[in-house]
Design an enzyme around this catalytic site. Structure first.
Site, PDB file in Angstrom:
ATOM      1  N   GLY A 104     -38.552  24.154  22.671  1.00 55.03           N
ATOM      2  CA  GLY A 104     -39.657  23.351  23.420  1.00 55.03           C
ATOM      3  C   GLY A 104     -39.945  23.580  24.985  1.00 55.03           C
ATOM      4  N   LYS A 124     -34.621  27.377  31.250  1.00 56.57           N
ATOM      5  CA  LYS A 124     -34.968  26.027  30.564  1.00 56.57           C
ATOM      6  C   LYS A 124     -35.673  25.219  31.620  1.00 56.57           C
ATOM      7  CE  LYS A 124     -32.251  22.280  28.462  1.00 56.57           C
ATOM      8  NZ  LYS A 124     -30.834  21.966  27.953  1.00 56.57           N
ATOM      9  N   GLY A 137     -42.311  20.456  28.205  1.00 53.63           N
ATOM     10  CA  GLY A 137     -41.851  21.910  28.453  1.00 53.63           C
ATOM     11  C   GLY A 137     -41.064  21.901  29.788  1.00 53.63           C
ATOM     12  N   ASP A 271     -29.383  21.588  15.642  1.00 49.69           N
ATOM     13  CA  ASP A 271     -30.136  22.675  16.605  1.00 49.69           C
ATOM     14  C   ASP A 271     -29.356  22.855  17.916  1.00 49.69           C
ATOM     15  OD1 ASP A 271     -30.749  19.731  16.659  1.00 49.69           O
ATOM     16  OD2 ASP A 271     -31.994  20.439  18.563  1.00 49.69           O
ATOM     17  N   ASP A 281     -26.497  23.277  25.099  1.00 52.08           N
ATOM     18  CA  ASP A 281     -27.607  22.396  25.521  1.00 52.08           C
ATOM     19  C   ASP A 281     -26.548  21.273  26.340  1.00 52.08           C
ATOM     20  OD1 ASP A 281     -29.421  23.885  24.760  1.00 52.08           O
ATOM     21  OD2 ASP A 281     -30.097  22.352  23.120  1.00 52.08           O
TER      22      ASP A 281
HETATM   23  P1  AMP Z   1     -32.439  18.349  22.625  1.00 48.18           P
HETATM   24  O1  AMP Z   1     -31.955  17.040  21.886  1.00 48.18           O
HETATM   25  O2  AMP Z   1     -32.356  18.435  24.323  1.00 48.18           O
HETATM   26  O3  AMP Z   1     -31.771  19.423  22.087  1.00 48.18           O
HETATM   27  O4  AMP Z   1     -33.846  18.478  22.087  1.00 48.18           O
HETATM   28  C1  AMP Z   1     -34.328  18.618  20.870  1.00 48.18           C
HETATM   29  C2  AMP Z   1     -35.605  19.200  20.688  1.00 48.18           C
HETATM   30  O5  AMP Z   1     -36.629  18.768  21.871  1.00 48.18           O
HETATM   31  C3  AMP Z   1     -35.500  20.857  21.178  1.00 48.18           C
HETATM   32  O6  AMP Z   1     -36.574  21.459  20.226  1.00 48.18           O
HETATM   33  C4  AMP Z   1     -36.162  21.016  22.462  1.00 48.18           C
HETATM   34  O7  AMP Z   1     -36.593  22.062  22.907  1.00 48.18           O
HETATM   35  C5  AMP Z   1     -37.021  20.005  22.541  1.00 48.18           C
HETATM   36  N1  AMP Z   1     -37.475  19.210  24.054  1.00 48.18           N
HETATM   37  C6  AMP Z   1     -36.633  18.536  24.633  1.00 48.18           C
HETATM   38  N2  AMP Z   1     -37.075  18.089  25.779  1.00 48.18           N
HETATM   39  C7  AMP Z   1     -38.349  18.798  25.732  1.00 48.18           C
HETATM   40  C8  AMP Z   1     -39.273  18.945  27.015  1.00 48.18           C
HETATM   41  N3  AMP Z   1     -39.258  18.156  27.832  1.00 48.18           N
HETATM   42  N4  AMP Z   1     -40.507  19.456  26.457  1.00 48.18           N
HETATM   43  C9  AMP Z   1     -40.452  20.070  25.258  1.00 48.18           C
HETATM   44  N5  AMP Z   1     -39.715  20.067  24.487  1.00 48.18           N
HETATM   45  C10 AMP Z   1     -38.641  19.391  24.802  1.00 48.18           C
HETATM   46 MG    MG Z   2     -31.308  21.716  22.232  1.00 51.01          MG
END
Ligand code: AMP
Ligand code: MG
Length: 522
Positions: A104, A124, A137, A271, A281
């Site tokens: 994302g 990122k 994003g 994920d 991550d």
């Molecule tokens: P995470 O828990 O940080 O691994 O994120 C889980 C999901 O949310 C993943 O698909 C990330 O790409 C998406 N994500 C987290 N933060 C953002 C953001 N600021 N904008 C877009 N997608 C995000």
């Molecule tokens: Mg992640």
């Protein structure tokens, strides 16, 4: 001028791409990724570059000082003859199926080959993708400093991890509600250029199994084996089983390392589990200060503490079950998968015991070790006892002088006031047993000390240390980032001039947001 990188793209050449090229949020079917271009930052500027990673990619310090480098690592320009993309994956979040997630806010720029090593370079925080769902994003400075410093620190600790090449500001403002309590505020936007042989996750396979798209599942697994597990040979059912066994083994090794150094990932969703067994991550992670099996830094997980320190081995197993389910359609037999999962349990106990023995400087195996270690873990939790200081100072224990044991580790206690006579007595008893156990060993005290100091780090990225770096960075001062970056390159070495970082968490950091309390907001 352009950067001289040896581009060898495979992922976006060999695997099925999303046929839609517009960048809007959607479900992406039958594809492993979507082509997408990074957002052009308004005033990009570099904060820090990792010399080790520059070198690994075949770049020089001079290269890193060019406009071309800045442009690439902030998404201002795309490398010639490359096609950036966001990866499609799903996942289980906090135990629940979450459907499609995907990159994302990560955009893969290119794959690079240098010195016979293969790297994927990813930004990122470089803007939205088809997988951004309801988010923007982008990434903020605080979380980017944390990922940048910690991923490089993990590498130097000897923990399998993704790496970081650079940390930069985008020059844009990003709105975040840090504690999800209605207090949204603007923060500085930042971009980390991160690097790994591959960013494939358990969720990369789960998505195709969930959609019953076995064709793409097979294509992706075959690709993974060919490029990242080539020693397993030509894909077949037996190879898929061997692949799963190796992922389980690597996951186990990674988590044993986390337990050794006191790292709590914080969001072990599927994920966020690398299929290469790399720590990936860096979100609301944290480092144990007081040794506490129940501790988690992630306030989003405060209630159930699913991802607490002591539960990481079990969660590794739970996540492997999900991967086993995802691979099942290609294997069509449960027994071999179940056997591997069973093996993980047995092996974890063995490896964990081995690791804990090494933390105590025990070379040989004795049946009494399990109890000695169990009792130590219990003792460490009776009062708040700093894990890093405890194990590091324990190396100074003299096997001939057990009565001095307590004094050797005294500095690890947060408050001596909590130590009743009974607790002190229990410690003294434990030191007597430890001294007795050491008599079975052939190592001298000096040799044991050297062996222990090679597995018990002196310096880790304590939660408050990262926060100090962030506080200064927010004001435009990057001195602490530089100091910590260099300190953490040699976490096992004595660094007398930097001894101030070998200290318990200061009181101000006990309940401070960003230190002991972190959320997924980043
Ligand atoms: P995470 O828990 O940080 O691994 O994120 C889980 C999901 O949310 C993943 O698909 C990330 O790409 C998406 N994500 C987290 N933060 C953002 C953001 N600021 N904008 C877009 N997608 C995000
Ligand atoms: Mg992640």
């Amino acid at each position: 001028m352009t950067l001289k990188l040896n581009i060898k793209d495979k992922f976006n050449k060999a695997l099925p791409a999303d046929s839609i090229l517009e960048n809007y949020r959607r479900q992406v079917e039958r594809a492993c990724f979507s082509f997408v271009t990074p957002k052009i930052p308004s005033h990009p500027s570099l904060i820090h570059v990792s010399p080790e990673m520059l070198h690994n990619l075949g770049l020089t310090k001079e290269d890193s000082e060019t406009k071309a480098f800045l442009n690439i690592v902030t998404g201002a320009k795309v490398l010639p003859n490359t096609k950036p993309y966001a990866m499609c994956y799903a996942g289980h979040q906090f135990g629940n199926w979450a459907g499609q997630l995907g990159d994302g806010r990560a955009i893969n720029l290119a794959e690079i080959e240098h010195d016979n090593k293969h790297w994927a370079l990813q930004l990122k925080g470089a803007g939205e993708t088809p997988y951004s769902r309801s988010a923007d994003g982008l990434a903020v400075l605080r979380s980017s400093v944390r990922e940048y410093l910690c991923s490089e620190a993990m590498y130097h600790l000897g923990v399998p991890t993704t790496r970081a090449l650079s940390l930069a500001l985008s020059g844009d403002q990003v709105l975040r509600d840090v504690m999800y309590n209605g207090n949204a505020a603007y923060e500085k936007g930042a971009i980390v250029a991160r690097v790994a042989p591959s960013f494939l996750r358990f969720g990369s396979y789960e998505i195709f199994a969930a959609r019953q798209d076995h064709k793409t599942l097979k294509t992706l697994v075959n690709f993974t084996i060919k490029n990242h597990f080539p020693h397993l040979g030509t894909p077949s059912k037996a190879t898929y089983i061997a692949f799963f066994a190796e992922v389980a083994q690597r996951t186990l090794e990674m988590i044993v390392h986390w337990q050794r150094v006191g790292f709590v990932h914080g969001v072990m969703n599927t994920d966020n589990m690398s299929v290469l067994g790399l720590t990936i991550d860096f979100g609301p992670y944290g480092w144990l200060e007081g040794f506490d099996l129940g501790w988690t830094p992630n306030t989003t997980d405060r209630e159930h503490r699913r991802y607490r320190y002591g539960n990481q081995p079990n969660i590794g197993l739970w996540n492997l079950y999900q991967l086993a389910n995802a691979l099942y359609p290609l294997i069509e037999a449960t027994e071999p998968l179940e056997a591997i999962l069973e093996q993980y349990k047995t092996d974890f106990d063995i490896e964990s015991l081995k690791m804990m023995r090494s933390k105590l400087g025990l070379q040989i195996e004795s049946p009494s070790d399990k109890l000695l270690l169990q009792d130590l873990e219990d003792l460490l939790q009776l009062t708040e006892t700093d894990m890093t200081i405890f194990f590091r100072n324990l190396s100074r224990f003299k096997s001939e002088k057990p009565s001095e044991g307590f004094a050797v580790i005294e500095k690890a206690f947060y408050t001596l006031d909590d130590l009743s006579d009974s607790i002190i007595e229990q410690w003294n008893n434990w030191f007597q047993r430890y001294a007795k156990r050491l008599q079975d060993e052939s190592f001298s005290d000096k040799e044991r000390k050297a062996a222990m100091n090679a597995v018990n780090p002196k310096y880790v990225l304590r939660n408050y240390m990262a926060q100090l770096a962030i506080d200064d960075a927010t004001k435009g001062d990057y001195g602490v980032i530089e100091e910590l970056f260099n300190l953490l390159k040699k976490p096992y070495d004595e660094q007398p001039e930097l001894e101030k970082w070998f200290a318990k968490r200061p009181e101000w950091a006990r309940n401070k947001v960003g230190c002991s309390m972190l959320s997924c907001s980043s």
